[in-house]
Motif scaffolding. Structure first.
Motif, PDB file in Angstrom:
ATOM      1  N   ASN A  71      80.741  18.465 -37.380  1.00  0.00           N
ATOM      2  CA  ASN A  71      81.974  19.074 -37.869  1.00  0.00           C
ATOM      3  C   ASN A  71      82.912  19.332 -36.693  1.00  0.00           C
ATOM      4  N   PRO A  72      84.213  19.068 -36.843  1.00  0.00           N
ATOM      5  CA  PRO A  72      85.149  19.350 -35.746  1.00  0.00           C
ATOM      6  C   PRO A  72      85.099  20.783 -35.235  1.00  0.00           C
ATOM      7  N   SER A  73      84.613  21.719 -36.040  1.00  0.00           N
ATOM      8  CA  SER A  73      84.519  23.107 -35.573  1.00  0.00           C
ATOM      9  C   SER A  73      83.611  23.209 -34.352  1.00  0.00           C
ATOM     10  N   VAL A  74      82.594  22.358 -34.268  1.00  0.00           N
ATOM     11  CA  VAL A  74      81.708  22.377 -33.104  1.00  0.00           C
ATOM     12  C   VAL A  74      82.491  21.972 -31.857  1.00  0.00           C
ATOM     13  N   PHE A  75      83.295  20.933 -31.986  1.00  0.00           N
ATOM     14  CA  PHE A  75      84.121  20.482 -30.873  1.00  0.00           C
ATOM     15  C   PHE A  75      85.119  21.562 -30.485  1.00  0.00           C
ATOM     16  N   PHE A  76      85.725  22.219 -31.478  1.00  0.00           N
ATOM     17  CA  PHE A  76      86.670  23.306 -31.195  1.00  0.00           C
ATOM     18  C   PHE A  76      85.994  24.385 -30.346  1.00  0.00           C
ATOM     19  N   LYS A  77      84.781  24.776 -30.721  1.00  0.00           N
ATOM     20  CA  LYS A  77      84.082  25.853 -30.006  1.00  0.00           C
ATOM     21  C   LYS A  77      83.734  25.447 -28.581  1.00  0.00           C
ATOM     22  N   ILE A  78      83.367  24.186 -28.388  1.00  0.00           N
ATOM     23  CA  ILE A  78      83.090  23.689 -27.042  1.00  0.00           C
ATOM     24  C   ILE A  78      84.351  23.780 -26.190  1.00  0.00           C
ATOM     25  N   LEU A  79      85.476  23.348 -26.741  1.00  0.00           N
ATOM     26  CA  LEU A  79      86.741  23.400 -26.007  1.00  0.00           C
ATOM     27  C   LEU A  79      87.129  24.835 -25.681  1.00  0.00           C
TER      28      LEU A  79
END
Length: 397
Positions: A71-79
């Motif tokens: 889910n893009p939310s995982v990428f958001f949290k990494i950023l």
């Protein structure tokens, strides 16, 4: 996800918590590299390699090509974590790491061409539709100069934005992305800027180049297809949301540093600890609220829309128009947050050895990105709510 899961071609898939912890653990190291990155006007290859080793560039990549398809939310949290360490490095991760998601929209032959031999190949971009484009049999011919291709030195391919031409004398019929190999463009080092200087966002010069239809997709069309559920989010939600997520990380980095610096500083006039000032505490509290609110809006957007795409439905238009403003306001609010902190630093904030001044400039630059245009997006939402038509080729083809 459990770490025992595998991508379609055998890569172990780490869990969300593990990926976020890897990002958090990089923050102190990235802090030590930030001045070097800015001075070099580009992110060194070893930092990109660390991101690759951590799996960050696979988070949004389809499983078919070795990715985690998360889910893009995982990428958001990494950023949001990586941004706390080095703004420019995090910006490169954001740009180079979001492109793999886009291959869920391309014809699968595009992904095969890019990752058929090496599923770690990096793709750069420049979406401003500034080049020339004409329709030919089997695809398009493009030429021109595309600006601000962040991290482009690390890419072997690039995604460029163009307007698909209509009939002679008629408006464009679509806004599309075209994929071209490194052999099709020349990198021009024109990145001399006051903020995000370390992103290496150089221009790409393309001579007359043929782009086959299978290397294109519409940036305006949002309709159902057989693509995977994680690729049913609107392009603007994932791409623009990623830009906002990294800005949240930058602003949180300023908060972290501000708290550390204020813990030891004393007022030069009365000798009291600076952190005791009610005005300093007020600025810190309000800055924190602005950043937390920005973070919450991005993650709530994903919480609200994930069940929709998992049902294999499209996000309703009214929601997409509202989310565009939720995303765009992040730049404005995070810029306000770091300015609140900067003004409380007094003269100590302007020295080049104070990393907060670099974050101030980086967030200012990031908030000028087209994805952070809160004015137009507010007007679009207000007009839509009162029955006005939306701008062409922005929410639909």
């Amino acid at each position: 996800m459990s770490s025992v899961l595998k991508s379609d071609i055998g890569h172990a898939v780490p869990g969300e918590d593990e990926l976020i912890e890897r990002a958090r653990a990089m923050v102190p190291w990235l802090r030590t590299r930030a001045a070097e990155v800015e001075a070099a006007r580009g992110v060194p290859a070893d930092i990109i390699e660390k991101f690759r080793e951590a799996g960050f560039l696979r988070v949004l990549q389809p499983r078919r090509w070795g990715g985690y398809e998360m889910n893009p939310s995982v990428f958001f949290k990494i950023l949001m974590e990586v941004g706390r360490g080095c703004s420019s490095s995090a910006w490169n991760l954001m740009i180079l790491g979001v492109h793999p998601w886009e291959f869920g929209l391309f014809d699968p032959r595009a992904g095969d061409d890019v990752w058929g031999r090496d599923d770690s190949v990096i793709v750069a971009s420049s979406y401003a539709p500034v080049g020339a484009c004409r329709r030919v049999e089997g695809g398009y011919v493009i030429s021109g100069r595309w600006p601000t291709s962040s991290g482009t030195d690390h890419g072997q391919w690039a995604i460029l934005g163009v307007m698909a031409p209509g009939e002679e004398g008629k408006p464009p019929v679509d806004r599309i992305a075209v994929l071209v190999p490194r052999s099709a463009y020349t990198i021009i080092d024109d990145w001399q800027v006051c903020g995000l200087a370390g992103t290496g966002s150089k221009s790409l010069q393309v001579q007359e180049t043929f782009v086959p239809e299978c290397h294109t997709h519409s940036l305006a069309d949002y309709s159902m297809s057989d693509r995977g559920s994680m690729y049913l989010f609107p392009f603007t939600q994932v791409f623009c949301g990623s830009v906002s997520a990294v800005i949240v990380g930058m602003a949180q980095g300023a908060i972290d540093l501000f708290v550390e610096q204020m813990a030891t500083r004393r007022n030069s006039g009365n000798g009291k600890q600076t952190s005791a000032s009610p005005y300093v505490k007020d600025r810190l509290g309000n800055a924190t609220a602005l950043v937390r609110s920005s973070r919450a809006r991005l993650l709530m957007m994903q919480i609200e829309t994930t069940p929709i795409v998992e049902r294999r439905e499209l996000i309703p238009l009214a929601s997409r128009v509202a989310y565009a403003l939720d995303i765009a306001r992040v730049g404005r609010e995070c810029d306000q947050a770091v300015q609140l902190l900067f003004k409380a630093l007094s003269a100590r904030g302007i020295y080049l050895d104070n990393p907060i001044q670099r974050i101030v400039r980086d967030v200012m630059a990031a908030s000028n990105h087209i994805t952070q245009n809160a004015d137009d997006n507010a007007g679009n939402l207000g007009g839509f709510l009162m029955g006005e038509a939306l701008p062409p080729l922005q929410y639909a083809r």
